[in-house]
Write a protein that holds these residues in place. Structure first.
Motif, short mmCIF file in Angstrom:
data_model
loop_
_atom_site.label_atom_id
_atom_site.label_comp_id
_atom_site.label_asym_id
_atom_site.label_seq_id
_atom_site.Cartn_x
_atom_site.Cartn_y
_atom_site.Cartn_z
N MET A 110 0.84 -1.17 0.00
CA MET A 110 0.00 0.00 0.00
C MET A 110 0.90 1.24 0.00
SD MET A 110 -2.89 -1.07 2.76
CE MET A 110 -1.77 -2.00 3.81
N GLN A 111 0.36 2.30 -0.56
CA GLN A 111 1.10 3.56 -0.54
C GLN A 111 0.36 4.55 0.33
OE1 GLN A 111 2.74 5.06 -4.16
NE2 GLN A 111 2.66 7.16 -3.44
N PHE A 112 1.17 5.33 1.07
CA PHE A 112 0.65 6.36 1.95
C PHE A 112 1.36 7.66 1.66
CE2 PHE A 112 0.28 2.27 4.02
CZ PHE A 112 -0.99 2.29 4.56
N ASN A 113 0.65 8.77 1.79
CA ASN A 113 1.24 10.09 1.67
C ASN A 113 1.07 10.83 2.98
OD1 ASN A 113 1.83 9.60 -0.99
ND2 ASN A 113 0.21 10.89 -1.81
N VAL A 114 2.11 11.59 3.33
CA VAL A 114 2.07 12.40 4.55
C VAL A 114 2.59 13.79 4.19
CG1 VAL A 114 2.82 12.62 6.95
CG2 VAL A 114 2.63 10.35 5.91
N GLN A 115 1.76 14.82 4.36
CA GLN A 115 2.19 16.19 4.15
C GLN A 115 3.01 16.63 5.36
OE1 GLN A 115 1.06 16.22 0.62
NE2 GLN A 115 1.67 18.22 1.30
N LEU A 116 4.19 17.17 5.11
CA LEU A 116 5.08 17.58 6.21
C LEU A 116 5.44 19.05 6.09
CD1 LEU A 116 7.57 14.57 6.28
CD2 LEU A 116 5.61 14.96 7.77
N SER A 169 5.73 3.37 0.93
CA SER A 169 5.19 2.13 0.40
C SER A 169 5.46 1.04 1.42
CB SER A 169 5.85 1.80 -0.94
OG SER A 169 5.38 0.58 -1.43
N THR A 170 4.41 0.43 1.95
CA THR A 170 4.56 -0.55 3.03
C THR A 170 3.28 -1.36 3.21
OG1 THR A 170 5.11 -0.82 5.37
CG2 THR A 170 3.80 1.11 4.80
N SER A 171 3.41 -2.47 3.89
CA SER A 171 2.24 -3.26 4.26
C SER A 171 1.75 -2.89 5.67
CB SER A 171 2.56 -4.75 4.20
OG SER A 171 3.58 -5.07 5.13
N LEU A 172 2.42 -1.94 6.31
CA LEU A 172 2.05 -1.52 7.67
C LEU A 172 0.75 -0.73 7.67
CD1 LEU A 172 5.56 -0.31 8.91
CD2 LEU A 172 4.44 -2.48 9.42
N GLU A 173 0.12 -0.68 8.81
CA GLU A 173 -1.07 0.14 9.00
C GLU A 173 -0.66 1.53 9.49
OE1 GLU A 173 -4.21 -0.77 8.24
OE2 GLU A 173 -3.45 -2.70 7.54
N GLU A 174 -1.61 2.46 9.42
CA GLU A 174 -1.33 3.85 9.75
C GLU A 174 -0.72 4.03 11.15
OE1 GLU A 174 -4.52 4.15 6.54
OE2 GLU A 174 -4.01 2.74 8.14
N HIS A 175 -1.23 3.33 12.15
CA HIS A 175 -0.71 3.52 13.52
C HIS A 175 0.75 3.05 13.62
CE1 HIS A 175 -1.27 -0.76 14.60
NE2 HIS A 175 -2.34 -0.67 13.84
N ASP A 176 1.11 1.99 12.88
CA ASP A 176 2.50 1.53 12.87
C ASP A 176 3.41 2.52 12.14
OD1 ASP A 176 2.03 -0.91 14.25
OD2 ASP A 176 1.28 -1.79 12.38
N ILE A 177 2.90 3.11 11.07
CA ILE A 177 3.66 4.12 10.34
C ILE A 177 3.90 5.33 11.23
CG2 ILE A 177 3.61 5.73 8.39
CD1 ILE A 177 1.94 3.56 6.90
N ALA A 178 2.86 5.78 11.93
CA ALA A 178 3.00 6.93 12.83
C ALA A 178 4.03 6.65 13.92
CB ALA A 178 1.65 7.29 13.46
#
Length: 79
Positions: A1-7, A42-51
């Motif tokens: 899965m791909q995730f975007n984070v505005q920083l 890009s990861t198989s992790l969930e949002e809380h693990d990414i955070a």
């Protein structure tokens, strides 16, 4: 899965961030678009693990700021 984070930050230590994420998902990858100030993960992790991984790398963001992107996988490689 791909995730975007505005920083808001101008620079991040991608090596440290990838090490934190890869401790939970060895195939995790990240890059930073400096113009758009967007961290792409890009990861198989969930949002809380990414955070949690981001926080350990010195980038504190709330879970709701991590945006899951629609899949672009065609399935052709079998991955």
């Amino acid at each position: 899965m791909q995730f975007n984070v505005q920083l808001d930050t101008g620079r991040i230590d991608l090596t440290s961030l990838e090490q934190q994420l890869q401790s939970l998902d060895p195939s995790a990858m990240a890059d930073f678009d400096t113009l758009g100030r967007t961290l792409r993960i890009s990861t198989s992790l969930e949002e809380h693990d990414i955070a949690a991984g981001l926080a350990r790398a010195g980038i504190a963001v709330p879970v709701h700021a991590i945006e899951r992107q629609a899949s672009t996988c065609c399935g052709g490689c079998g991955g």
